[in-house]
Design an enzyme around this catalytic site. Structure first.
Site, PDB file in Angstrom:
ATOM      1  N   GLY A  28       0.822  -1.208   0.000  1.00  0.00           N
ATOM      2  CA  GLY A  28       0.000   0.000   0.000  1.00  0.00           C
ATOM      3  C   GLY A  28       0.848   1.247   0.000  1.00  0.00           C
ATOM      4  CB  VAL A  53       1.222  10.281   0.962  1.00  0.00           C
ATOM      5  CG1 VAL A  53       2.235  11.134   1.707  1.00  0.00           C
ATOM      6  CG2 VAL A  53       0.982  10.849  -0.435  1.00  0.00           C
ATOM      7  N   GLY A 104       1.957   5.216   3.378  1.00  0.00           N
ATOM      8  CA  GLY A 104       2.770   4.018   3.229  1.00  0.00           C
ATOM      9  C   GLY A 104       4.185   4.330   2.784  1.00  0.00           C
ATOM     10  CG  ASN A 113      -7.702   4.944  11.108  1.00  0.00           C
ATOM     11  OD1 ASN A 113      -7.057   4.702  12.119  1.00  0.00           O
ATOM     12  ND2 ASN A 113      -7.701   6.128  10.530  1.00  0.00           N
ATOM     13  CB  SER A 135      -1.806   8.471  15.943  1.00  0.00           C
ATOM     14  OG  SER A 135      -2.208   9.833  15.988  1.00  0.00           O
ATOM     15  CE  LYS A 155      -4.640   6.384  14.687  1.00  0.00           C
ATOM     16  NZ  LYS A 155      -5.672   6.695  13.700  1.00  0.00           N
ATOM     17  CG  HIS A 178      -5.544   8.609  19.182  1.00  0.00           C
ATOM     18  ND1 HIS A 178      -5.757   9.075  17.891  1.00  0.00           N
ATOM     19  CD2 HIS A 178      -4.389   9.203  19.583  1.00  0.00           C
ATOM     20  CE1 HIS A 178      -4.803   9.903  17.549  1.00  0.00           C
ATOM     21  NE2 HIS A 178      -3.957   9.999  18.557  1.00  0.00           N
ATOM     22  CG  ASN A 179      -8.527   8.396  15.104  1.00  0.00           C
ATOM     23  OD1 ASN A 179      -7.406   8.417  15.620  1.00  0.00           O
ATOM     24  ND2 ASN A 179      -8.698   8.016  13.863  1.00  0.00           N
ATOM     25  CD  GLU A 216      -7.171  13.362  15.360  1.00  0.00           C
ATOM     26  OE1 GLU A 216      -7.518  13.611  14.186  1.00  0.00           O
ATOM     27  OE2 GLU A 216      -6.374  12.447  15.660  1.00  0.00           O
ATOM     28  NE  ARG A 272     -14.448  16.452  12.992  1.00  0.00           N
ATOM     29  CZ  ARG A 272     -13.263  15.947  12.698  1.00  0.00           C
ATOM     30  NH1 ARG A 272     -13.103  15.236  11.593  1.00  0.00           N
ATOM     31  NH2 ARG A 272     -12.225  16.135  13.489  1.00  0.00           N
TER      32      ARG A 272
END
Length: 480
Positions: free
Chosen positions: A10, A13, A15, A110, A136, A190, A193-194, A197, A294
């Protein structure tokens, strides 16, 4: 001919940057991308590096030293249904016949954690190792050092530990990576965590909107955030916010921030967090408010129409500017603590339900560098859980209690300021309401239970009888 130490599939960018990070630590890396030209162009663009471009999965697998360590950075589209399958599953299905027992597949995208657990179990039955890994830090973090959250069998972690510790961000010499726990623990942490965020970013946006309503220029707002980044609010998000407000568009001479359409995107991890919290009866109202903000921002056309039809107060903020900055600072800090408290409470409950054996202090510790939510006060979170590993809620730690107590007057004033002036502050408000609800020994849920018993005979407990005994009242009949 010697074989490669590590393989990655993969080459978007993220990767590419991760490959260059691994290679820079002295490892030889084999790379494969479904579009062969991407592989060739990437390798050609980095002459002299220890990179092996492969045009087929067969040659890719054959190029790797055993036990093979193969990382996938492929977008997951599988939804919350465990039966859903996606491109990650397709690649795994293609890899399995080529691998041998003891080889390791690492999913660095993710991915919703139930798919990590499903894949880990299925591959384990074939003698293969699997580790779901949250990464992250974005593109820059991937190249210079991300925070890494691997979850899965301990033997999987031991296999990849030297590489992950080498490429992770470092804080005081300590790598921002640790084995999170069994099963899907890494991807789960994770995900939350997001969610945190999301909360962080929305709170910062609400601070910005208050300053804008008070007449602050972009340059003035930049100075505020730059100043905050030198104090207890120091964090990556505060730092980049200051830089954002300094950026001038060369064509128009205006601040770039004023030219950006107010429609926020999202990749879904915040929504996953909200849905999962509801499933486990954990309140994450700050994160939920951020997700909803959002969604509302994306309804631009509807909002423009509504702005002409629905009326409210015109903002008029006359508070001394330095006082306003101080009050918003305190409201932001207190609300930020609540956002982390909610996220960590969710991790704690779900981790216990899955028997993942999570260490919340260690998780906060690896978030100190590399990741998007890295912040000065994460050290304090680690210390809180070291003082009390059984801490039920971050707000109950003495250090954070003190901040919430000394900040709450300003916090309440900022929420009131928003309400009186018609400035939406959903995350500030939700954070304060959570704080007030959590600290209330008695809430009006007694009335709610009476209502439920009235219309549905759902019964209730009494304060004058032992817990666990349930009662029903024969309420009067309502006609009409």
């Amino acid at each position: 001919m010697s074989k490669s130490d590590f393989g990655l599939i993969g080459l978007a960018v993220m990767g590419q940057n991760l490959v260059l990070n691994v290679e820079s630590r002295g490892y030889t890396v084999s790379v494969y991308n479904r579009t062969a030209s991407v592989t060739g162009e990437f390798v050609a663009a980095h002459p002299g590096k220890r990179l092996v471009g492969c045009e087929s999965l067969e040659s890719f697998v054959a190029s790797l030293e055993r036990p093979r360590k193969i990382m996938l950075l492929v977008k997951s589209t599988a939804a919350l249904n465990e039966a859903d399958r996606d491109a990650v599953d397709a690649i795994i299905d293609s890899l399995v016949p080529l691998l041998e027992p003891g080889d390791l597949i690492i999913d660095g995208g993710n991915t919703f954690f139930i798919h990590t657990e499903r894949r880990s179990k299925a591959l384990g039955e074939k003698g293969l190792l699997y580790i779901g890994t949250g990464v992250s830090g974005g593109e820059e973090g991937a190249r210079k050092g991300p925070a890494i959250m691997p979850g899965g069998p301990v033997e999987s972690w031991e296999l990849v530990k030297p590489i992950f510790e080498a490429i992770a961000a470092k804080v005081n010499g300590e790598p921002c990576v640790t084995h999170i726990g069994k099963g899907g623990a890494g991807h789960y942490v994770k995900m939350v965590h997001n969610g945190i965020e999301y909360g962080d970013m929305q709170l910062i946006c609400e601070a910005y909107q208050i300053f804008k309503a008070a007449g602050f220029s972009s340059a003035e707002i930049a100075r505020v955030f730059n100043g905050w980044n030198a104090g207890e609010l120091e964090s990556y998000l505060i730092q980049i916010t200051g830089k954002i407000f300094e950026q001038i568009d060369p064509e128009t001479g205006q601040a770039v921030i004023e030219l950006i359409q107010d429609k926020a995107g999202q990749k879904g991890t915040g929504q996953w967090t909200v849905l999962n919290a509801a499933e486990h009866s954990v309140v994450i109202s700050t994160i939920n408010a951020a997700v909803e903000a959002r969604v509302l921002s994306s309804m631009k056309a509807e909002r423009v129409t509504a702005s002409a039809a629905l009326h409210g107060p015109t903002p008029s903020i006359s508070i001394d500017r330095e006082q306003l900055i101080g009050k918003v600072h305190d409201a932001l800090y207190a609300s930020k603590i609540v956002s982390y408290a909610q996220g960590l409470a969710l991790i704690r409950k779900v981790g216990a339900a899955h028997d993942w054996g999570l260490n919340l202090g260690a998780i906060a510790k690896i978030w100190r560098g590399g990741c998007i939510i890295r912040a000065r006060f994460l050290n304090r979170i680690t210390e809180a859980y070291e003082r009390n590993p059984g801490l039920t809620n971050l707000m109950l730690d003495p250090f954070f209690q003190d901040i919430l107590h000394r900040s709450q007057t300003a916090w309440r004033e900022v929420v009131a300021l928003g309400v009186v002036n018609g400035i939406p502050v959903p995350a500030f408000s939700a954070s304060l309401a959570y704080f007030d609800s959590y600290r209330s020994a008695r809430l009006p849920a007694n009335l709610l239970q009476a209502q439920r018993d009235f219309f549905g005979a759902h019964t209730y407990e009494r304060i004058d009888r032992p817990a666990g005994q349930f009662f029903h009242t024969e309420w009067p009949e309502v006609i009409g």
